[in-house]
Structure formats: C-alpha cells, structure tokens
Design an enzyme around this catalytic site. Sequence first.
Site, PDB file in Angstrom:
ATOM      1  N   THR A  36       0.829  -1.216   0.000  1.00  0.00           N
ATOM      2  CA  THR A  36       0.000   0.000   0.000  1.00  0.00           C
ATOM      3  C   THR A  36       0.865   1.269   0.000  1.00  0.00           C
ATOM      4  OG1 THR A  36      -0.203  -0.099   2.402  1.00  0.00           O
ATOM      5  CG2 THR A  36      -2.001  -1.050   1.135  1.00  0.00           C
ATOM      6  N   TYR A 142      -9.842  -6.179  11.822  1.00  0.00           N
ATOM      7  CA  TYR A 142      -8.806  -5.142  11.894  1.00  0.00           C
ATOM      8  C   TYR A 142      -8.662  -4.612  13.328  1.00  0.00           C
ATOM      9  CZ  TYR A 142      -6.702  -0.518  11.476  1.00  0.00           C
ATOM     10  OH  TYR A 142      -5.911   0.599  11.659  1.00  0.00           O
TER      11      TYR A 142
HETATM   12  C1  UD1 Z   1     -11.826   3.309  11.339  1.00  0.00           C
HETATM   13  C2  UD1 Z   1     -11.152   3.414  12.693  1.00  0.00           C
HETATM   14  C3  UD1 Z   1      -9.738   3.864  12.581  1.00  0.00           C
HETATM   15  C4  UD1 Z   1      -9.014   2.986  11.626  1.00  0.00           C
HETATM   16  C5  UD1 Z   1      -9.699   3.009  10.290  1.00  0.00           C
HETATM   17  C6  UD1 Z   1      -9.015   2.053   9.348  1.00  0.00           C
HETATM   18  C7  UD1 Z   1     -12.871   4.002  14.347  1.00  0.00           C
HETATM   19  C8  UD1 Z   1     -13.426   5.091  15.183  1.00  0.00           C
HETATM   20  N1  UD1 Z   1     -11.858   4.374  13.526  1.00  0.00           N
HETATM   21  O1  UD1 Z   1     -12.014   4.572  10.832  1.00  0.00           O
HETATM   22  O2  UD1 Z   1      -9.090   3.774  13.836  1.00  0.00           O
HETATM   23  O3  UD1 Z   1      -7.686   3.412  11.518  1.00  0.00           O
HETATM   24  O4  UD1 Z   1     -11.045   2.575  10.451  1.00  0.00           O
HETATM   25  O5  UD1 Z   1      -9.751   1.860   8.182  1.00  0.00           O
HETATM   26  O6  UD1 Z   1     -13.271   2.858  14.420  1.00  0.00           O
HETATM   27  N2  UD1 Z   1     -17.758   7.804   5.312  1.00  0.00           N
HETATM   28  C9  UD1 Z   1     -18.644   8.512   4.517  1.00  0.00           C
HETATM   29  N3  UD1 Z   1     -18.358   8.689   3.198  1.00  0.00           N
HETATM   30  C10 UD1 Z   1     -17.227   8.198   2.619  1.00  0.00           C
HETATM   31  C11 UD1 Z   1     -16.315   7.479   3.436  1.00  0.00           C
HETATM   32  C12 UD1 Z   1     -16.619   7.315   4.780  1.00  0.00           C
HETATM   33  O7  UD1 Z   1     -19.696   8.945   4.975  1.00  0.00           O
HETATM   34  O8  UD1 Z   1     -17.024   8.395   1.419  1.00  0.00           O
HETATM   35  C13 UD1 Z   1     -18.056   7.683   6.738  1.00  0.00           C
HETATM   36  C14 UD1 Z   1     -17.876   6.296   7.328  1.00  0.00           C
HETATM   37  O9  UD1 Z   1     -19.023   5.509   7.162  1.00  0.00           O
HETATM   38  C15 UD1 Z   1     -17.587   6.667   8.789  1.00  0.00           C
HETATM   39  C16 UD1 Z   1     -16.815   7.983   8.693  1.00  0.00           C
HETATM   40  O10 UD1 Z   1     -17.112   8.511   7.415  1.00  0.00           O
HETATM   41  O11 UD1 Z   1     -18.779   6.885   9.485  1.00  0.00           O
HETATM   42  C17 UD1 Z   1     -15.316   7.830   8.814  1.00  0.00           C
HETATM   43  O12 UD1 Z   1     -14.922   6.791   7.940  1.00  0.00           O
HETATM   44  P1  UD1 Z   1     -13.388   6.432   7.653  1.00  0.00           P
HETATM   45  O13 UD1 Z   1     -12.650   7.651   7.268  1.00  0.00           O
HETATM   46  O14 UD1 Z   1     -13.395   5.278   6.710  1.00  0.00           O
HETATM   47  O15 UD1 Z   1     -12.800   6.001   9.074  1.00  0.00           O
HETATM   48  P2  UD1 Z   1     -13.400   5.070  10.242  1.00  0.00           P
HETATM   49  O16 UD1 Z   1     -14.178   3.931   9.679  1.00  0.00           O
HETATM   50  O17 UD1 Z   1     -13.999   5.941  11.267  1.00  0.00           O
END
Ligand code: UD1
Length: 315
Positions: A36, A142
Amino acid sequence: MASYLVTGGAGFIGSHLSEELRRRGHAVRVLDSLVTGKMRNLEHIPGVEFMQGDVADLDACRRAVEGMDYVLHQAAIPSVPKSVKDPVTSNRANIDGSLNMLVAARDAGVKRLVYAGSSSAYGDTPTLPKREDMPTRPLSPYALQKLVAEQYCQMFTDLYGFETVTIRYFNVFGPRQDPGSPYSGVISLFATALLAGRRPTIYGDGEQTRDFTYVVNVVDGVLRACEAPAAAGHVINVATGGRISLNELLRVMNETVGTDLQPIYQDARVGDVRDSQADIAKAEGVLGYAPRVSLEDGLRATLAWCREEYTAQKV
Ligand code: UD1
C-alpha cells in the site's frame, strides 16, 4: 543523532514520521513492502535508507532492525472493510508482522518500539470521550488485530523488559493520504470529490462524529513517545480531544474550497462506529503532548495539497 526504523515508512503516516525525523537530523531506515506504500511518498525526503520487505517475514525484520535505536512500527493493512473481507491476510500483516517486529527489535537491543494502535479498539461503547483504561470492544478483524498487537507490545515490556509504547490513532488525515479506494479515509474522499466538482457520499445520516487528527499532531505524539521516560508499557491516545459530525465536516470543507456540493446519502456502513472522541489527558500528562494544528488549519493544508495533486494529474 539517533537511528530510527520506520516500518510502513512509504505509507501516509510513516512518510510523515520519516520526514520529520530527517528534518531533526536523525538517521532513518524505512522497511516497506510497497503493497500500500509508495516510493513517491519518500521521494522528496533526502537521506532515507529504503529496504523493501514484508514485516510478515522475520528475516526481513531482523535485517531491518540491525543497528537501530528506535522502531516506529507503522506497517499494517490499515482497513476495516479489507479485514472483514479477508481476515487471514490482514491477520498476517497486523498480528504476525507485529510479533515479528517485536522479536527482532528485542533481540537486536533496540531501545524502544512505538506501535501504531487504533481507536477502533474501543468499538461502539457509548461512553465519550474514550479513555485508555476503558473496556475494549473490537467490531472487526482489523480492530481485534490492532488490539492483539498492542497487547503483545505490553507483554513484551512486562515479560522481557523490552520497552514499547502504543499510540492509539484517531482518524488521522493530511497530505499524502491515498484517496484511491472507496475505503480511503473520509477526508481524502471528500476532498477529491469537492475539487472535482462531484457530490460526496455520506454513509448514514451524517450525524456520526469523529476526532479527526491532523497528521502533524500524530507525528509529534509518536516522537514524544520514543523518549518520554514514563511511557514504556503504556497505551496512549493521540488525537485532538474534540469531535465533529460528517455533515459539519463537509460544510467546513465546502467553505474552504469555495464550493456548495450537497452530499448523496447512502445506507450506513456495516460495523460503523457512531461516535469517536479521545480523552487526551494521558498523552498530556505522560508525553507532554498537546495538539498543535487545529482541524481547520489541517483541512486547509490538506486541501491545498489535494488541489496541487489534482492539478498535476490533469496536466
Ligand atoms: C476506522 C477506525 C480507525 C481505523 C480506520 C481504518 C474508528 C473510530 N476508527 O475509521 O481507527 O484506523 O477505520 O480503516 O473505528 N464515510 C462517509 N463517506 C465516505 C467514506 C466514509 O460517509 O465516502 C463515513 C464512514 O461511514 C464513517 C466515517 O465517514 O462513518 C469515517 O470513515 P473512515 O474515514 O473510513 O474512518 P473510520 O471507519 O472511522
């Protein structure tokens, strides 16, 4: 001058750590499988020694730690959805790889290993903010793997007297975060959408909240963890201590870019955590850490970088 091995150093956070260490005049070796990570992330940093190799290979770990004072163990397959789809591959990178690094670093006489933990260890427990002594509840392979590896770190300190520190990251963002997959960090995805004039996607109602942490703050916390005397054997949150909803985040980003693109709402993601916010009192007390860059300033810097990238790609 000290010597640092950064595993996953060609990745997003690893390359920022390498850059800051070189800026401070330290010797930096990077071990990265380039699965990656990208060489491009290191190109602008002079004097980094690069070794291509996988942390799942113990011999590669042993070669990489030779002569190192500190190990910053960032290498991982850092994706919740990928781990749900293929838990075996991510287990190998995230647990076997971490155990290999611990064994190699211990045997080589490394002073301290600082491990990249994850706020996902807390899962969906209702109490906010998250304190390090709260019960954990991993919701994905994970999250479980990150938690197991941090427990390995603590065990290596207790059992072998090998100093380790786990820094739990909370939604880190900044330049060089790859927006290349639908599972990329949400800020990188919002940024590319807005700059391309596309409407971004929000999963769920957008009222879920996160403690988005600009990468410079994380670098500061991790480098403090190498030297803070009382940190050995500890798990420490490094974040901002605040939280913002996705709807509000998008509003701020629209304002910064000068756009007014409304989101397309889709079903919430399976396993998504509702709210995440760090208690950073331990980082303040043990590491002398305080967030240096605000969310707004971090967003401005990230958007400026994305704009440059976006323009360069179009040429
Ligand atoms: C999670 C973990 C983080 C980890 C990461 C690895 C938690 C709090 N955090 O991050 O520690 O390093 O996974 O993958 O568990 N979203 C949208 N639109 C998009 C993309 C995402 O609405 O296009 C939303 C997701 O559904 C989520 C939020 O944005 O609710 C954040 O998503 P993302 O940036 O993927 O991180 P986490 O899943 O919070």
